[in-house]
Scaffold this active site. Structure first.
Site, PDB file in Angstrom:
ATOM      1  N   GLY A 136       0.792  -1.239   0.000  1.00  0.00           N
ATOM      2  CA  GLY A 136       0.000   0.000   0.000  1.00  0.00           C
ATOM      3  C   GLY A 136       0.816   1.276   0.000  1.00  0.00           C
TER       4      GLY A 136
ATOM      5  N   ASP B 141       4.449   3.044   4.272  1.00  0.00           N
ATOM      6  CA  ASP B 141       5.595   3.034   5.180  1.00  0.00           C
ATOM      7  C   ASP B 141       5.967   4.479   5.547  1.00  0.00           C
ATOM      8  OD1 ASP B 141       8.129   0.821   5.679  1.00  0.00           O
ATOM      9  OD2 ASP B 141       8.522   2.952   6.003  1.00  0.00           O
TER      10      ASP B 141
ATOM     11  N   GLY C 139      -0.386  -5.794   2.878  1.00  0.00           N
ATOM     12  CA  GLY C 139       0.933  -6.443   2.970  1.00  0.00           C
ATOM     13  C   GLY C 139       1.781  -5.917   4.110  1.00  0.00           C
TER      14      GLY C 139
ATOM     15  N   TYR D 225       4.799   1.919  12.850  1.00  0.00           N
ATOM     16  CA  TYR D 225       5.008   3.368  12.823  1.00  0.00           C
ATOM     17  C   TYR D 225       6.510   3.597  12.686  1.00  0.00           C
ATOM     18  CZ  TYR D 225       0.154   4.303  14.167  1.00  0.00           C
ATOM     19  OH  TYR D 225      -1.220   4.392  14.196  1.00  0.00           O
TER      20      TYR D 225
HETATM   21  P1  FDA Z   1       4.184  -0.417   2.298  1.00  0.00           P
HETATM   22  O1  FDA Z   1       3.822  -0.970   0.997  1.00  0.00           O
HETATM   23  O2  FDA Z   1       4.918   0.890   2.324  1.00  0.00           O
HETATM   24  O3  FDA Z   1       4.982  -1.506   3.127  1.00  0.00           O
HETATM   25  C1  FDA Z   1       5.438  -1.318   4.442  1.00  0.00           C
HETATM   26  C2  FDA Z   1       6.572  -2.304   4.735  1.00  0.00           C
HETATM   27  O4  FDA Z   1       6.119  -3.632   4.558  1.00  0.00           O
HETATM   28  C3  FDA Z   1       7.759  -2.149   3.805  1.00  0.00           C
HETATM   29  O5  FDA Z   1       8.943  -2.520   4.487  1.00  0.00           O
HETATM   30  C4  FDA Z   1       7.480  -3.145   2.723  1.00  0.00           C
HETATM   31  O6  FDA Z   1       8.624  -3.560   2.013  1.00  0.00           O
HETATM   32  C5  FDA Z   1       6.835  -4.274   3.491  1.00  0.00           C
HETATM   33  N1  FDA Z   1       5.874  -5.021   2.694  1.00  0.00           N
HETATM   34  C6  FDA Z   1       4.793  -4.514   2.071  1.00  0.00           C
HETATM   35  N2  FDA Z   1       4.117  -5.494   1.467  1.00  0.00           N
HETATM   36  C7  FDA Z   1       4.768  -6.638   1.720  1.00  0.00           C
HETATM   37  C8  FDA Z   1       4.535  -7.985   1.349  1.00  0.00           C
HETATM   38  N3  FDA Z   1       3.507  -8.328   0.607  1.00  0.00           N
HETATM   39  N4  FDA Z   1       5.412  -8.934   1.757  1.00  0.00           N
HETATM   40  C9  FDA Z   1       6.486  -8.592   2.514  1.00  0.00           C
HETATM   41  N5  FDA Z   1       6.748  -7.325   2.894  1.00  0.00           N
HETATM   42  C10 FDA Z   1       5.896  -6.348   2.499  1.00  0.00           C
HETATM   43  N6  FDA Z   1      -1.144   1.188  11.356  1.00  0.00           N
HETATM   44  C11 FDA Z   1      -1.982   0.603  12.237  1.00  0.00           C
HETATM   45  O7  FDA Z   1      -1.630  -0.409  12.845  1.00  0.00           O
HETATM   46  N7  FDA Z   1      -3.240   1.114  12.435  1.00  0.00           N
HETATM   47  C12 FDA Z   1      -3.693   2.201  11.752  1.00  0.00           C
HETATM   48  O8  FDA Z   1      -4.832   2.632  11.958  1.00  0.00           O
HETATM   49  C13 FDA Z   1      -2.814   2.826  10.821  1.00  0.00           C
HETATM   50  N8  FDA Z   1      -3.199   3.920  10.116  1.00  0.00           N
HETATM   51  C14 FDA Z   1      -2.342   4.501   9.207  1.00  0.00           C
HETATM   52  C15 FDA Z   1      -2.740   5.635   8.488  1.00  0.00           C
HETATM   53  C16 FDA Z   1      -1.879   6.227   7.586  1.00  0.00           C
HETATM   54  C17 FDA Z   1      -2.337   7.437   6.797  1.00  0.00           C
HETATM   55  C18 FDA Z   1      -0.577   5.704   7.403  1.00  0.00           C
HETATM   56  C19 FDA Z   1       0.374   6.365   6.453  1.00  0.00           C
HETATM   57  C20 FDA Z   1      -0.175   4.579   8.098  1.00  0.00           C
HETATM   58  C21 FDA Z   1      -1.044   3.980   9.026  1.00  0.00           C
HETATM   59  N9  FDA Z   1      -0.658   2.854   9.751  1.00  0.00           N
HETATM   60  C22 FDA Z   1      -1.536   2.279  10.639  1.00  0.00           C
HETATM   61  C23 FDA Z   1       0.687   2.289   9.585  1.00  0.00           C
HETATM   62  C24 FDA Z   1       0.643   1.133   8.599  1.00  0.00           C
HETATM   63  O9  FDA Z   1       0.102  -0.012   9.227  1.00  0.00           O
HETATM   64  C25 FDA Z   1       2.060   0.800   8.119  1.00  0.00           C
HETATM   65  O10 FDA Z   1       2.644   1.924   7.525  1.00  0.00           O
HETATM   66  C26 FDA Z   1       2.064  -0.384   7.153  1.00  0.00           C
HETATM   67  O11 FDA Z   1       3.331  -0.960   7.095  1.00  0.00           O
HETATM   68  C27 FDA Z   1       1.605   0.044   5.792  1.00  0.00           C
HETATM   69  O12 FDA Z   1       1.476  -1.047   4.943  1.00  0.00           O
HETATM   70  P2  FDA Z   1       1.496  -0.791   3.360  1.00  0.00           P
HETATM   71  O13 FDA Z   1       1.379  -2.079   2.693  1.00  0.00           O
HETATM   72  O14 FDA Z   1       0.521   0.291   3.040  1.00  0.00           O
HETATM   73  O15 FDA Z   1       2.926  -0.134   3.216  1.00  0.00           O
END
Ligand code: FDA
Length: 534
Positions: free
Chosen positions: A110, A113, A180, A475
């Site tokens: 998503g 990070d 993810g 975070y």
């Molecule tokens: P992204 O794609 O950036 O990945 C984050 C990390 O996980 C990276 O190191 C990436 O390489 C790794 N990764 C991603 N997909 C993977 C996969 N399929 N396999 C292996 N590794 C993978 N948290 C929470 O607990 N409760 C909440 O309510 C919120 N709310 C929130 C709001 C907003 C606006 C933000 C910016 C963030 C949050 N968060 C949160 C934090 C959120 O849970 C955290 O940033 C996650 O890691 C985001 O996951 P993404 O897949 O979106 O990030």
């Protein structure tokens, strides 16, 4: 001829495709691209899977899910290529070719990070973006679902709500967050007191390891299955999909918001909240968001705490409960609204609630520039301490700053610290997080905002967990320590940040990493290192 047919032709084809799109191949790009194109079985899909720097769609694909725009400036290091696989064999080929050409792989679901680690690296890298892996299959009969990592939380909630109003899932409230990263880092939301974390409800997963093997829970074994449920993404492999247990929710839930500012005794009410919120019945969750706002006196600013709640029941049951347990809040019926659980996600995520379709909107939460940090609080902060941090919100660097206080207790009190990598369970009154933002035009002065949040964090040190000063892995905060990104990182060095995120679970995470990825292929600034990496 056979060789030409199966190996070189796809490569030639990709060169033609890229030339047509104006791309020029730099040597290192070319080697990686050559390798990848040789391994992608169907060359007609290459243009939908590989985005090199000069591809006209490169920037839009790169920026599509960048949530923290601190990492989308011209100075931000960019990947040599973005790979958007359509099937698992594309992922296996990407692993093989990245390894072969010494490129680091950043996995993105998503893109939320906090430090941009899924799409930024100081060393040559490629992004594997799972944007095409976003299926959600909900089985209401068995109360389970399979969800692919590239789906968002909003897509998951929408998929559940489309089938039933009596099942939900205890993950985060921001609909644009990716499955993810969120699941692999723990994932809490408004059902945390009732049901715990998202990771507590994962019952199977599909993962591709550093050797390109596709594993499920049985074939990966319980140690690795334990590690991926909170031990962090981009460390153990690429998680393609997760099988989750859904949880019961009532057809009607109630939400409310009550705002209190400095002129309305907010210090005393916040002080009381610390004694009450974690002990309320598990069906009631009341968090607090603190920000600077305009005061009722013209031209003046004040600090406001928004007490925002979800109750798993109707308003008539909620009002007497809050009046008895937290009378200082002065809750009235007009502060409350009844709605479905899925609508409450939008409400608590501070997103518009015009329709449930908003859950699918990738832009429902504005993208901002920010730096954030987190803490865990085990003893109530005295009123003098609260006054101190509230006053910091009146400083000029805090115009776009906020603090979120998330009550624990309930289910979090019952789950042992080593059940999953996420260790912050019993004994925590609340999780605190701090965020500071600024305008794009102020990027050159970002240092003063980052100094503000660091000062704020220093101020909080007296009142939060110690030895280690715990932090929430999801975070992400590189201030608390980092690996050597291009060389060996010792256990001691990684322990600096590792124990803050995982406490003693860090040791088991290192053992699992040593077992499943001893060459440390999956790595980033805060990935778990193997015991002796090359
Ligand atoms: P992204 O794609 O950036 O990945 C984050 C990390 O996980 C990276 O190191 C990436 O390489 C790794 N990764 C991603 N997909 C993977 C996969 N399929 N396999 C292996 N590794 C993978 N948290 C929470 O607990 N409760 C909440 O309510 C919120 N709310 C929130 C709001 C907003 C606006 C933000 C910016 C963030 C949050 N968060 C949160 C934090 C959120 O849970 C955290 O940033 C996650 O890691 C985001 O996951 P993404 O897949 O979106 O990030």
């Amino acid at each position: 001829m056979k060789f030409l047919q199966y190996s070189v032709l796809p490569f030639l084809l990709v060169v033609v495709i890229l030339s047509l799109s104006g791309a020029t191949l730099v040597h290192s790009h070319g080697d990686f691209l050559h390798c990848l194109s040789l391994h992608l079985a169907n060359s007609s899909t290459i243009s939908k899977v590989i985005y090199m720097r000069n591809n006209p769609s490169y920037s839009s694909v790169l920026n599509a899910s960048i949530q923290n725009t601190r990492f989308s400036t011209p100075a931000t290091p960019k990947p040599l290529a973005i790979i958007t696989p359509l099937k698992t064999s594309h992922i296996q080929s990407t692993i093989y070719c990245s390894k072969k050409h010494g490129l680091q792989l950043r996995i993105r679901s998503g893109g939320h990070d906090f430090e941009g680690l899924s799409y930024v690296s100081e060393v040559p890298f490629v992004i594997l973006d799972l944007l095409n892996f976003r299926a959600v299959e909900v089985d209401t009969k068995n109360k389970v679902a399979w969800v692919q990592s590239g789906a968002t939380l909003g897509e998951l909630y929408y998929g559940i709500a489309a089938k039933t109003k009596t099942l939900g899932f205890p993950a985060g409230v921001c609909p644009t967050v990716g499955i993810g990263g969120h699941f692999s880092g723990g994932g809490y939301g408004i059902l945390v007191r009732k049901y715990g974390l998202a990771a507590d409800h994962i019952i199977d997963a599909q993962l591709i390891d550093a050797n390109g093997r596709i594993l499920d829970r049985k074939s990966m074994g319980e140690d690795l299955f334990w590690a991926i449920r909170g031990g962090g993404g981009n460390t153990f492999g690429i998680v393609l999909a997760w099988k989750i247990k859904l949880v019961p929710v009532p057809v009607v839930v109630t939400v409310f918001t009550v705002n209190k500012n400095l002129e309305q005794n907010v210090t005393k009410i916040l002080h009381r909240w610390q004694y009450i919120a974690h002990k309320l019945p598990d069906d009631l969750y009341v968090d607090v968001g603190i920000t600077k706002v305009s005061s009722s006196q013209a031209g003046k600013k004040t600090v406001q705490a928004a007490f925002i709640a979800l109750f798993l029941g109707g308003v008539d049951e909620l009002i007497p409960l809050v009046q008895e347990r937290f009378p200082e809040l002065g809750l009235a019926k007009e502060n409350c609204s009844e709605m479905s659980w899925a609508e409450s996600v939008l409400y608590l995520g501070r997103a518009p609630r015009t329709s449930l379709d908003m859950l699918l909107d990738k832009n429902v939460i504005p993208r901002t520039i920010f730096k954030a940090k987190s803490d865990y609080v085990k003893e109530p902060i005295p009123e003098s301490g609260i006054e101190g941090f509230l006053s910091m919100f009146l400083e000029k660097e805090a115009d776009f700053a906020s603090m979120l206080m998330v009550p624990f207790g309930g289910k979090m009190e019952e789950i042992p610290e080593n059940e999953l990598p996420y260790p912050h369970r019993a004994g925590n009154l609340f999780q605190a997080s701090y965020i500071v933002g600024w305008r794009k035009e102020e990027n050159a002065e970002s240092g003063k905002y980052i100094s503000w949040i660091r000062r704020f964090y220093s101020y909080m040190a007296t009142y939060v967990s110690k030895s280690p000063r715990e932090a929430y892995f999801n975070y992400r905060d590189l201030d608390i320590g980092s690996n050597n990104i291009s060389g060996y990182t010792s256990y001691q060095q990684a322990s600096i940040w590792g124990f803050k995120y995982f406490k003693n679970n860090f040791k088991r995470l290192v053992q699992v990493k040593t077992m499943v990825d001893p060459m440390n292929f999956f790595r980033n600034e805060q990935s778990i290192p193997p015991l002796s990496s090359p």
